[in-house]
Design a protein around this motif. Structure first.
Motif, short mmCIF file in Angstrom:
data_model
loop_
_atom_site.label_atom_id
_atom_site.label_comp_id
_atom_site.label_asym_id
_atom_site.label_seq_id
_atom_site.Cartn_x
_atom_site.Cartn_y
_atom_site.Cartn_z
N MET A 1 0.66 -1.14 0.05
CA MET A 1 0.21 0.02 0.07
C MET A 1 0.91 1.27 0.09
SD MET A 1 -2.78 1.36 3.11
CE MET A 1 -3.94 -0.11 2.46
N SER A 2 0.44 1.99 -0.94
CA SER A 2 1.56 3.12 -0.88
C SER A 2 0.78 4.62 -0.62
CB SER A 2 1.71 3.44 -2.50
OG SER A 2 2.57 4.66 -2.71
N VAL A 3 1.14 4.86 0.64
CA VAL A 3 0.76 6.21 1.29
C VAL A 3 1.81 7.09 1.53
CG1 VAL A 3 -0.59 7.09 3.17
CG2 VAL A 3 -1.41 4.94 2.23
N GLN A 4 1.74 8.53 1.22
CA GLN A 4 2.58 9.44 1.58
C GLN A 4 2.02 10.11 2.79
OE1 GLN A 4 5.64 9.76 0.30
NE2 GLN A 4 5.33 8.54 -1.40
N LEU A 5 3.14 9.99 3.65
CA LEU A 5 2.67 10.91 5.08
C LEU A 5 3.35 11.97 4.97
CD1 LEU A 5 3.53 8.07 7.64
CD2 LEU A 5 1.19 8.66 6.90
N THR A 6 2.78 13.11 5.56
CA THR A 6 3.04 14.67 5.79
C THR A 6 4.13 14.55 6.74
OG1 THR A 6 1.64 15.11 7.22
CG2 THR A 6 0.91 15.42 4.76
N LYS A 7 4.97 15.27 7.01
CA LYS A 7 5.82 15.61 7.98
C LYS A 7 5.37 15.64 9.24
CE LYS A 7 9.52 18.33 9.92
NZ LYS A 7 10.42 19.34 9.65
N GLU A 8 4.05 16.17 9.33
CA GLU A 8 3.21 16.36 10.73
C GLU A 8 2.58 14.88 10.90
OE1 GLU A 8 2.70 18.40 7.92
OE2 GLU A 8 3.66 20.20 8.85
#
Length: 84
Positions: A1-8
């Protein structure tokens, strides 16, 4: 699963993990969502039912009736914020 997390989001996950005194490696929670135990959202209160067969071995699993419920704040955050 490809999910990009923000820095926050990444920082929030690290913070939640510390508060929970989690024994899992943070990389499992941030880098590899496919390895997270499956959960099912129950009701409107955000209760997560463990869908993993060996949930009894998890320190964050709470047994109730015939089910186990996840009390991990990291897992709850991922489900609530990212639908994972």
């Amino acid at each position: 699963m490809s999910v990009q997390l923000t820095k926050e989001q990444t920082e929030k996950l690290k913070e939640l993990r510390k508060k929970a005194n989690c024994s899992r490696q943070i990389s499992l929670c941030i880098d590899d969502f496919d390895k997270l135990p499956p959960v099912k959202l129950i009701g409107i209160n955000g209760l997560l039912q463990c869908q993993k067969e060996n949930a009894a071995g998890c320190l964050m699993a709470m047994h109730f009736g015939d089910s186990y419920f996840c009390k991990c704040p990291v897992r709850s955050y991922l489900n609530r914020e990212l639908g994972i």
